[in-house]
Design an enzyme around this catalytic site. Structure first.
Site, mmCIF file in Angstrom:
data_model
loop_
_atom_site.group_PDB
_atom_site.id
_atom_site.type_symbol
_atom_site.label_atom_id
_atom_site.label_comp_id
_atom_site.label_asym_id
_atom_site.label_seq_id
_atom_site.Cartn_x
_atom_site.Cartn_y
_atom_site.Cartn_z
ATOM 1 N N GLU A 43 -5.972 -0.737 -7.273
ATOM 2 C CA GLU A 43 -4.777 0.172 -7.961
ATOM 3 C C GLU A 43 -3.977 -0.793 -8.632
ATOM 4 O OE1 GLU A 43 -4.805 4.523 -5.267
ATOM 5 O OE2 GLU A 43 -3.609 2.572 -4.586
ATOM 6 N N SER B 135 0.958 -1.176 -0.148
ATOM 7 C CA SER B 135 -0.027 0.077 0.033
ATOM 8 C C SER B 135 0.713 1.400 0.037
ATOM 9 C CB SER B 135 -1.002 0.087 1.229
ATOM 10 O OG SER B 135 -0.257 -0.057 2.491
ATOM 11 N N HIS C 262 -2.776 -3.144 -5.741
ATOM 12 C CA HIS C 262 -3.140 -2.767 -4.394
ATOM 13 C C HIS C 262 -4.647 -2.910 -4.036
ATOM 14 C CE1 HIS C 262 -3.469 0.737 -1.232
ATOM 15 N NE2 HIS C 262 -3.427 -0.435 -0.591
ATOM 16 N N ASN D 155 -3.890 6.623 -1.172
ATOM 17 C CA ASN D 155 -3.012 6.826 0.037
ATOM 18 C C ASN D 155 -2.293 8.107 -0.018
ATOM 19 O OD1 ASN D 155 -4.197 4.577 1.375
ATOM 20 N ND2 ASN D 155 -2.307 3.449 1.065
#
Length: 284
Positions: free
Chosen positions: A153, A120, A141, A191
């Protein structure tokens, strides 16, 4: 590039087991690898239990549930994944163990196998550098819990081939996910935006002298968030959030990326959120 028919998943914790569940539901023959047979069988039992609940809720037919469970095999031997078309790594979020694993996978797996990391916050490019075929390494991800969160992702590292990205994206779509392709950058898409924003929210707790309940209510009702930031961090895991924040801060040196002292202290005290029974809130 041959069609992906079989998937290996390494690490059957909450994230890895969720990915394995998605794979068997989508029709892939799946091998899950854990460090012991007991841990692997326990994970397989949890997956079967989740699928049973889907049957009870009318979201899955019993025959489809049984067929999905039959497509899953668990092992403690990494070499059992040698024939997989795609291997997804979901082990501890630390660079060195991932690099060691990918070097070993390159030795064991077919030259045309795709190796994916579910990291991540770490660099997919740095993970791929542990292999001599970085064009076959890609980021996939998933978000926690993987069976419920709709996004994956697909991350193109510096030397990932377009064909590898296309194949990983096709698997993501077959798993029923919304696929967002991006290049390898700290935090990828979600993120990179969300972690500093959550850190800002946590700092506001002290600066504005509000309770977690009040902050969550403010962000739900004033910003339209479906879930308040304190509830979200408790769900993700306070240790996971701190680790991701530290990884992003190490790469970018942006102050907003650094985890606030309050949440670092909570992690050090073992207040990890839902998984420990207590974080910003208490859980039964």
């Amino acid at each position: 590039m041959s069609e992906i028919r079989s998937i290996g998943v390494i690490g059957l914790g909450a994230m890895g087991a969720g990915i394995a569940q998605l794979a068997v539901e989508a029709g892939y023959d799946t091998i899950g690898r854990e460090v012991s047979v007991d841990l692997g069988e326990a994970a397989a039992g949890r997956i079967g239990g989740f699928l049973t609940r889907k049957v009870e809720k009318g979201k899955l037919e019993q025959a489809d549930r049984d067929a999905a469970v039959a497509r899953l095999r668990v092992t403690d031997d990494l070499s059992d994944l040698a024939g997989c078309d795609l291997v997804v790594e979901a082990i501890v979020e630390a660079l060195e163990p991932k690099q060691e694993l990918f070097a070993e996978l390159e030795r064991l797996c077919r030259p045309d196998a795709i190796l994916a990391t579910n990291t991540s916050a770490l660099s997919v490019t740095e993970i791929a550098a542990a292999t001599t075929r970085p064009e076959r390494v890609v980021g996939m991800h998933f978000f926690n819990p993987a069976p419920l969160m709709p996004l994956v992702e697909v991350v193109q590292a510096e030397l990932t081939s377009p064909e590898t990205v296309d194949a990983a994206a096709a698997v993501g779509e077959k798993l029923g996910k919304v696929v967002v392709r991006c290049f390898d950058t700290p935090g990828f898409v979600v993120n990179r935006v969300l972690i500093p924003l959550l850190n800002d929210c946590i700092r506001v707790l002290d600066e504005a002298r509000v309770t977690p309940e009040a902050l969550d209510a403010a962000m739900r009702n004033g910003a339209g968030w479906p879930m308040g930031p304190c509830t979200l961090v408790d769900l993700v895991g306070i240790d996971v959030h701190v680790h991701a924040s530290e990884a992003l801060y190490e790469k970018l040196r942006e102050p907003r990326m650094a985890p606030p002292p309050r949440i670092v202290a909570m992690k050090n005290a073992g207040l990890l959120g839902r998984k420990s029974g207590r974080g910003f809130y208490s859980y039964d």
